[in-house]
Design a protein around this motif. Structure first.
Motif, mmCIF file in Angstrom:
data_model
loop_
_atom_site.group_PDB
_atom_site.id
_atom_site.type_symbol
_atom_site.label_atom_id
_atom_site.label_comp_id
_atom_site.label_asym_id
_atom_site.label_seq_id
_atom_site.Cartn_x
_atom_site.Cartn_y
_atom_site.Cartn_z
ATOM 1 N N HIS A 396 0.848 -1.196 0.000
ATOM 2 C CA HIS A 396 0.000 0.000 0.000
ATOM 3 C C HIS A 396 0.881 1.243 0.000
ATOM 4 C CE1 HIS A 396 -3.025 2.935 1.089
ATOM 5 N NE2 HIS A 396 -3.982 2.015 0.976
ATOM 6 N N SER A 397 0.592 2.182 -0.833
ATOM 7 C CA SER A 397 1.444 3.359 -0.994
ATOM 8 C C SER A 397 1.507 4.237 0.244
ATOM 9 C CB SER A 397 0.954 4.192 -2.186
ATOM 10 O OG SER A 397 -0.389 4.611 -1.986
ATOM 11 N N ASP A 398 0.515 4.149 1.124
ATOM 12 C CA ASP A 398 0.495 4.988 2.322
ATOM 13 C C ASP A 398 1.071 4.293 3.550
ATOM 14 O OD1 ASP A 398 -2.565 6.918 1.750
ATOM 15 O OD2 ASP A 398 -0.496 7.205 1.080
ATOM 16 N N ILE A 399 1.571 3.059 3.388
ATOM 17 C CA ILE A 399 2.105 2.310 4.523
ATOM 18 C C ILE A 399 3.620 2.235 4.407
ATOM 19 C CG2 ILE A 399 2.187 0.057 5.657
ATOM 20 C CD1 ILE A 399 -0.733 -0.325 4.955
ATOM 21 N N LEU A 400 4.312 2.767 5.437
ATOM 22 C CA LEU A 400 5.773 2.775 5.443
ATOM 23 C C LEU A 400 6.359 1.526 6.082
ATOM 24 C CD1 LEU A 400 6.512 6.476 6.469
ATOM 25 C CD2 LEU A 400 6.568 5.461 4.181
ATOM 26 N N ASP A 401 5.704 1.027 7.120
ATOM 27 C CA ASP A 401 6.194 -0.160 7.815
ATOM 28 C C ASP A 401 5.009 -0.843 8.475
ATOM 29 O OD1 ASP A 401 9.013 -0.765 10.111
ATOM 30 O OD2 ASP A 401 8.022 -2.033 8.607
ATOM 31 N N VAL A 402 5.144 -2.144 8.708
ATOM 32 C CA VAL A 402 4.007 -2.891 9.233
ATOM 33 C C VAL A 402 4.482 -4.162 9.914
ATOM 34 C CG1 VAL A 402 3.625 -4.200 7.109
ATOM 35 C CG2 VAL A 402 1.708 -3.782 8.658
ATOM 36 N N ALA A 403 3.724 -4.610 10.861
ATOM 37 C CA ALA A 403 3.938 -5.913 11.481
ATOM 38 C C ALA A 403 2.581 -6.502 11.831
ATOM 39 C CB ALA A 403 4.795 -5.792 12.737
ATOM 40 N N VAL A 404 2.463 -7.794 11.643
ATOM 41 C CA VAL A 404 1.210 -8.484 11.944
ATOM 42 C C VAL A 404 1.468 -9.491 13.054
ATOM 43 C CG1 VAL A 404 -0.573 -10.043 11.057
ATOM 44 C CG2 VAL A 404 0.303 -8.173 9.615
ATOM 45 N N THR A 405 0.591 -9.499 14.024
ATOM 46 C CA THR A 405 0.698 -10.466 15.108
ATOM 47 C C THR A 405 -0.684 -11.019 15.409
ATOM 48 O OG1 THR A 405 1.551 -10.835 17.342
ATOM 49 C CG2 THR A 405 0.433 -8.743 16.918
ATOM 50 N N ALA A 406 -0.762 -11.857 16.428
ATOM 51 C CA ALA A 406 -2.006 -12.547 16.742
ATOM 52 C C ALA A 406 -2.654 -11.979 17.994
ATOM 53 C CB ALA A 406 -1.739 -14.036 16.938
ATOM 54 N N SER A 407 -3.988 -12.014 18.013
ATOM 55 C CA SER A 407 -4.745 -11.696 19.219
ATOM 56 C C SER A 407 -5.670 -12.869 19.506
ATOM 57 C CB SER A 407 -5.556 -10.415 19.028
ATOM 58 O OG SER A 407 -6.323 -10.134 20.184
ATOM 59 N N LYS A 408 -5.580 -13.400 20.707
ATOM 60 C CA LYS A 408 -6.389 -14.546 21.090
ATOM 61 C C LYS A 408 -7.820 -14.086 21.372
ATOM 62 C CE LYS A 408 -6.938 -18.911 22.223
ATOM 63 N NZ LYS A 408 -6.234 -19.527 23.352
ATOM 64 N N VAL A 409 -8.795 -14.765 20.765
ATOM 65 C CA VAL A 409 -10.204 -14.410 20.950
ATOM 66 C C VAL A 409 -10.847 -15.373 21.940
ATOM 67 C CG1 VAL A 409 -12.417 -14.064 19.810
ATOM 68 C CG2 VAL A 409 -10.301 -13.456 18.627
ATOM 69 N N ASN A 410 -10.981 -16.618 21.552
ATOM 70 C CA ASN A 410 -11.498 -17.654 22.443
ATOM 71 C C ASN A 410 -11.072 -19.013 21.901
ATOM 72 O OD1 ASN A 410 -13.398 -18.370 20.355
ATOM 73 N ND2 ASN A 410 -14.736 -16.728 21.103
ATOM 74 N N GLU A 411 -11.425 -20.076 22.591
ATOM 75 C CA GLU A 411 -10.968 -21.411 22.185
ATOM 76 C C GLU A 411 -11.592 -21.832 20.863
ATOM 77 O OE1 GLU A 411 -8.334 -21.563 25.021
ATOM 78 O OE2 GLU A 411 -8.632 -23.183 23.574
ATOM 79 N N GLU A 412 -12.799 -21.379 20.578
ATOM 80 C CA GLU A 412 -13.460 -21.780 19.333
ATOM 81 C C GLU A 412 -12.830 -21.108 18.124
ATOM 82 O OE1 GLU A 412 -17.592 -20.903 19.247
ATOM 83 O OE2 GLU A 412 -17.868 -21.549 17.177
ATOM 84 N N ILE A 413 -12.645 -19.823 18.205
ATOM 85 C CA ILE A 413 -12.085 -19.075 17.080
ATOM 86 C C ILE A 413 -10.572 -19.176 17.057
ATOM 87 C CG2 ILE A 413 -11.753 -16.729 16.162
ATOM 88 C CD1 ILE A 413 -14.592 -16.110 17.176
#
Length: 482
Positions: A396-413
């Motif tokens: 994306h032209s407007d994004i200089l840097d990025v990192a993706v990580t996880a967020s725990k929701v619940n045991e099902e998801i």
């Protein structure tokens, strides 16, 4: 220096801490410690007091080399300290008298010891991007292998193709990291190369050093590569002496590689792969006129074995199929310090190092690193590689840097992807814009569910994204439909 250390009571097996930035004295101290059979452990000089205290305690450090301005802070730790000057001109100053006495000892007094190749030479700490850092115990054999199979092999391969004049390397990456250690403290000296030392990285200073000293070879990590691409594109610098730029320690996106190649069309570029646990030995890029795999981490180093294994069944995967990368060879560490369980789970009975990296080999034997297995996001049974989403986001032209990580929701998801985004100054990019941009390009289960705008992405000195810090820094609530 070795004689002085022996005279001041350092014996075979003693552990000496080197807490220094890049300096001409770093290799002198490190090699002297090893030459008398002692063990060197190294740290980032910006480490916190608690981190230093922990490493001193776990490694049983008996002496520490550090900067003068750290002496007061470290004085309470109960370990003898030696203040190291940043240049030779400062040797005569009173605060460096202890160091000067060690350095000026009679060289004939250095002990002649029997040091086995399997003796421990160094204790380095893994980057800790997935969980706590662990002490990696490296032998003299490991360090010999990194010189022969990584540094010398790469340099001699380059010379055989280019027959260039004397090479000048710039030490912009830290010597306290296995990447900088292998190059600037060990291997390049065996080739007689010239090395220009940067105390710490600054892009403007780097540009001046390259042009002033006519630097030909520049080993970098991704943040440095991105910085030099930007400053070159803006003009105002030459950098015409550069012949080769090599990148390691963390993956690069295709976008970043293409921007670099367009900006530096005459520079030979390649990537490599290694770990602290493999003493930086793994693969090294090898581009020819007819085969240029810029996105690959290269071919296996000599005497190294590898296989890609399915993470559930442990069955070997054929070329083109991804799985966990396993390595075996003379660079593989001895053990983790005081952690038999971690050692057993990382190195199996046949000597294979389970790297925790998701990778595949192509039909020509080139390795491609996709992501960390431990960083894999598990959403409703699906596995999502953060690097896949990062590659989409960084386009994306407007994004200089990025990192993706996880967020725990619940045991099902299970977990959902969360994107930490550094946007271009003045951009009106919204969280919904980012989510929709990714959703249009990935499978439904891979969609980013939350966006956090931030001023910077936390990275290690080697350029690896510290996803653990991102996960720990924010308890993220997910309100969108999952």
């Amino acid at each position: 220096m070795a004689s002085g250390l022996h005279k001041h009571g350092i014996c075979k097996g003693d552990v000496v801490l080197i807490l220094l930035p890049n300096t001409l004295f770093f290799p002198i101290v490190f090699l002297s410690v090893l030459s008398i059979g002692a063990v060197a452990t190294i740290m980032n000089p910006l480490s916190s007091l608690s981190e230093i205290k922990k490493q001193i305690s776990t490694c049983n450090v008996v002496l520490a080399f550090t900067l003068f301005d750290k002496m007061t802070e470290l004085g309470e730790l109960g370990v003898p300290l030696v203040a190291v000057p940043l240049d030779f001109e400062s040797l005569g100053m009173p605060e460096y008298s202890y160091f000067s006495r060690i350095l000026s000892s009679e060289s004939s007094l250095a002990p002649c010891l029997c040091i086995d190749q399997d003796d421990t030479a160094a204790i380095l700490y893994s980057s800790g991007t997935s969980g706590m850092s662990k002490g990696v115990m490296l032998s003299h054999r490991n360090l010999i292998s990194v010189v022969e199979l990584f540094v010398r092999f790469e340099a001699l391969q380059y010379e055989s193709r280019h027959c260039s004049s004397k090479n000048v390397y710039l030490a912009a990456i830290p010597m306290f990291h296995v990447y900088g250690l292998s190059l600037f403290v060990l291997g390049l000296f065996t080739l007689g190369c010239s090395i220009v030392v940067m105390r710490k990285f600054d892009v403007n200073e780097m540009v001046r050093a390259i042009d002033c000293y006519r630097v030909t070879h520049l080993p970098v990590v991704p943040p440095i590569l991105m910085a030099m691409t930007r400053i070159k594109a803006l003009g105002g610098c030459d950098l015409g002496s550069l012949k080769q730029v090599s990148c390691g320690a963390a993956p690069l996106s295709s976008k970043i590689i293409q921007e670099f190649l367009q900006t530096f069309p005459c520079v030979d570029f390649f990537q490599g792969y290694g770990m602290t646990e493999s003493t930086a030995v793994g693969t090294r890029g090898f581009n020819t006129k007819y085969l240029r795999n810029y996105t690959s981490a290269g071919l296996l180093a000599p005497n190294m074995q590898a296989k890609v294994v399915h993470w559930d069944t442990n069955s070997c995967s054929p070329p083109g199929k991804c799985g966990e990368l396993w390595l075996r060879g003379p660079g593989i560490m001895k053990v983790y310090l005081n952690d038999a369980d971690a050692t057993k789970s990382t190195i199996d009975e046949e000597g294979w190092l389970h790297t925790g990296d998701i990778a595949y080999f192509d039909q020509d034997g080139y390795l491609y690193i996709l992501d960390r297995l431990k960083d894999t996001i598990k959403y409703k049974g699906f596995q999502i590689a953060p690097a896949d989403l990062e590659a989409v986001l960084i386009s994306h032209s407007d994004i200089l840097d990025v990192a993706v990580t996880a967020s725990k929701v619940n045991e099902e998801i299970g977990e959902v992807p969360v994107a930490f985004v550094v946007k271009r100054l003045g951009s009106e990019l919204s969280a919904d814009d980012v989510i929709n941009f990714v959703a249009a390009q990935v499978s439904p289960y891979k969609k980013v569910r939350k966006v956090v705008f931030t001023e910077a992405i936390p990275r290690s000195p080697a350029g690896k994204v510290l996803r653990r810090l991102l996960r720990d820094s924010s308890h993220i609530s997910i309100s969108s439909k999952l």
